[in-house]
Design a protein around this motif. Structure first.
Motif, PDB file in Angstrom:
ATOM      1  N   UNK A 138      48.297  27.330 -58.263  1.00 41.05           N
ATOM      2  CA  UNK A 138      49.333  27.924 -59.095  1.00 41.05           C
ATOM      3  C   UNK A 138      48.899  27.984 -60.560  1.00 41.05           C
ATOM      4  N   UNK A 139      49.313  29.075 -61.241  1.00 44.17           N
ATOM      5  CA  UNK A 139      48.943  29.333 -62.633  1.00 44.17           C
ATOM      6  C   UNK A 139      50.224  29.560 -63.427  1.00 44.17           C
ATOM      7  N   UNK A 140      50.253  29.069 -64.668  1.00 45.64           N
ATOM      8  CA  UNK A 140      51.411  29.339 -65.526  1.00 45.64           C
ATOM      9  C   UNK A 140      51.207  30.662 -66.274  1.00 45.64           C
ATOM     10  N   UNK A 141      52.126  31.009 -67.178  1.00 46.46           N
ATOM     11  CA  UNK A 141      52.080  32.311 -67.839  1.00 46.46           C
ATOM     12  C   UNK A 141      50.912  32.448 -68.801  1.00 46.46           C
ATOM     13  N   UNK A 142      50.393  31.333 -69.303  1.00 49.88           N
ATOM     14  CA  UNK A 142      49.256  31.387 -70.213  1.00 49.88           C
ATOM     15  C   UNK A 142      47.913  31.507 -69.490  1.00 49.88           C
ATOM     16  N   UNK A 143      47.924  31.408 -68.169  1.00 43.11           N
ATOM     17  CA  UNK A 143      46.694  31.508 -67.390  1.00 43.11           C
ATOM     18  C   UNK A 143      46.044  30.170 -67.102  1.00 43.11           C
ATOM     19  N   UNK A 144      46.707  29.078 -67.431  1.00 41.25           N
ATOM     20  CA  UNK A 144      46.190  27.737 -67.171  1.00 41.25           C
ATOM     21  C   UNK A 144      46.774  27.208 -65.865  1.00 41.25           C
ATOM     22  N   UNK A 145      46.058  26.302 -65.183  1.00 43.13           N
ATOM     23  CA  UNK A 145      46.606  25.742 -63.944  1.00 43.13           C
ATOM     24  C   UNK A 145      47.830  24.872 -64.208  1.00 43.13           C
ATOM     25  N   UNK A 146      48.802  24.926 -63.304  1.00 43.46           N
ATOM     26  CA  UNK A 146      50.012  24.104 -63.406  1.00 43.46           C
ATOM     27  C   UNK A 146      49.671  22.651 -63.119  1.00 43.46           C
ATOM     28  N   UNK A 147      48.722  22.417 -62.255  1.00 44.73           N
ATOM     29  CA  UNK A 147      48.392  21.074 -61.796  1.00 44.73           C
ATOM     30  C   UNK A 147      47.268  20.461 -62.637  1.00 44.73           C
ATOM     31  N   UNK A 148      46.949  19.211 -62.312  1.00 44.07           N
ATOM     32  CA  UNK A 148      45.857  18.517 -62.983  1.00 44.07           C
ATOM     33  C   UNK A 148      44.670  18.280 -62.060  1.00 44.07           C
ATOM     34  N   UNK A 149      44.818  18.642 -60.782  1.00 46.71           N
ATOM     35  CA  UNK A 149      43.750  18.386 -59.817  1.00 46.71           C
ATOM     36  C   UNK A 149      43.822  19.405 -58.694  1.00 46.71           C
ATOM     37  N   UNK A 150      42.670  19.865 -58.220  1.00 47.77           N
ATOM     38  CA  UNK A 150      42.601  20.768 -57.066  1.00 47.77           C
ATOM     39  C   UNK A 150      42.041  19.972 -55.894  1.00 47.77           C
ATOM     40  N   UNK A 151      42.732  20.023 -54.766  1.00 44.34           N
ATOM     41  CA  UNK A 151      42.328  19.281 -53.580  1.00 44.34           C
ATOM     42  C   UNK A 151      41.393  20.147 -52.743  1.00 44.34           C
ATOM     43  N   UNK A 152      40.267  19.600 -52.350  1.00 46.42           N
ATOM     44  CA  UNK A 152      39.322  20.320 -51.520  1.00 46.42           C
ATOM     45  C   UNK A 152      38.321  21.117 -52.348  1.00 46.42           C
ATOM     46  N   UNK A 153      37.322  21.675 -51.678  1.00 49.15           N
ATOM     47  CA  UNK A 153      36.271  22.406 -52.399  1.00 49.15           C
ATOM     48  C   UNK A 153      36.714  23.798 -52.855  1.00 49.15           C
ATOM     49  N   UNK A 154      36.003  24.308 -53.850  1.00 49.98           N
ATOM     50  CA  UNK A 154      36.244  25.632 -54.412  1.00 49.98           C
ATOM     51  C   UNK A 154      34.907  26.379 -54.377  1.00 49.98           C
ATOM     52  N   UNK A 155      34.887  27.654 -53.985  1.00 52.02           N
ATOM     53  CA  UNK A 155      33.621  28.378 -53.938  1.00 52.02           C
ATOM     54  C   UNK A 155      33.058  28.676 -55.325  1.00 52.02           C
ATOM     55  N   UNK A 156      31.724  28.775 -55.402  1.00 60.78           N
ATOM     56  CA  UNK A 156      31.049  29.043 -56.667  1.00 60.78           C
ATOM     57  C   UNK A 156      31.292  30.460 -57.179  1.00 60.78           C
ATOM     58  N   UNK A 157      31.819  31.321 -56.334  1.00 60.48           N
ATOM     59  CA  UNK A 157      32.100  32.705 -56.736  1.00 60.48           C
ATOM     60  C   UNK A 157      33.087  32.734 -57.902  1.00 60.48           C
ATOM     61  N   UNK A 158      33.968  31.743 -57.976  1.00 63.11           N
ATOM     62  CA  UNK A 158      34.948  31.695 -59.066  1.00 63.11           C
ATOM     63  C   UNK A 158      34.287  31.476 -60.421  1.00 63.11           C
ATOM     64  N   UNK A 159      33.085  30.897 -60.438  1.00 60.11           N
ATOM     65  CA  UNK A 159      32.391  30.688 -61.704  1.00 60.11           C
ATOM     66  C   UNK A 159      32.006  32.026 -62.338  1.00 60.11           C
ATOM     67  N   UNK A 160      31.660  32.998 -61.517  1.00 60.43           N
ATOM     68  CA  UNK A 160      31.284  34.323 -62.024  1.00 60.43           C
ATOM     69  C   UNK A 160      32.500  35.091 -62.536  1.00 60.43           C
ATOM     70  N   UNK A 161      33.684  34.748 -62.039  1.00 64.91           N
ATOM     71  CA  UNK A 161      34.893  35.468 -62.433  1.00 64.91           C
ATOM     72  C   UNK A 161      35.623  34.788 -63.594  1.00 64.91           C
ATOM     73  N   UNK A 162      34.944  33.916 -64.330  1.00 69.87           N
ATOM     74  CA  UNK A 162      35.485  33.252 -65.519  1.00 69.87           C
ATOM     75  C   UNK A 162      36.720  32.396 -65.243  1.00 69.87           C
ATOM     76  N   UNK A 163      36.686  31.625 -64.185  1.00 74.91           N
ATOM     77  CA  UNK A 163      37.746  30.667 -63.895  1.00 74.91           C
ATOM     78  C   UNK A 163      37.172  29.264 -64.026  1.00 74.91           C
ATOM     79  N   UNK A 164      36.557  28.978 -65.160  1.00 79.85           N
ATOM     80  CA  UNK A 164      35.869  27.703 -65.382  1.00 79.85           C
ATOM     81  C   UNK A 164      36.845  26.526 -65.384  1.00 79.85           C
TER      82      UNK A 164
END
Length: 126
Positions: free
Chosen positions: A90-116
């Motif tokens: 989940x993302x808030x209106x400013x584009x930041x994550x609502x949470x403080x932690x993501x459970x489980x792995x995330x693919x590296x493809x997101x690094x190319x799409x500027x979701x650092x």
């Protein structure tokens, strides 16, 4: 591939358990969303333990980033990866994550799409 009315799991500690896709963002003719796309979601279920301390409420509308899909994605080296579930963050209106932690792995493809920001709070990369 995610489309309208798809039920998705939430892969963060915001307090939501499942969400329903309302709209796929990225153009008025876009019907399907894939890994790394933004969608608009409505919270359907909350986690049992965190109903009182939850950051979200039932039936609230948020934007979400797709981090795992059942449909596989190809890596640049030729391998393909699959996940067992469709899940979002989940993302808030400013584009930041609502949470403080993501459970489980995330693919590296997101690094190319500027979701650092999402990669830095995730458990691991694939």
């Amino acid at each position: 591939m995610i489309q309208q009315k798809t039920i998705l799991k939430v892969a963060d500690n915001s307090g939501a358990k499942t969400v329903r896709c309302i709209k796929v963002l990225g153009g008025f003719k876009k019907k399907y969303a894939k890994l790394g796309d933004l969608i608009v979601v409505s919270v359907q279920q909350l986690r049992n333990k965190s109903k009182t301390t939850s950051k979200v409420k039932k039936h609230e509308v948020y934007q979400a980033l797709i981090v795992r899909t059942k449909v596989g994605f190809k890596k640049p080296n030729g391998f393909s990866s699959y996940f067992s579930e469709n899940s979002v963050v989940l993302i808030n209106k400013q584009g930041n994550p609502v949470s403080t932690r993501i459970l489980g792995p995330v693919p590296k493809i997101l690094k190319k799409k500027q979701f650092q920001k999402f990669i830095s709070i995730s458990a691991g990369l694939i």
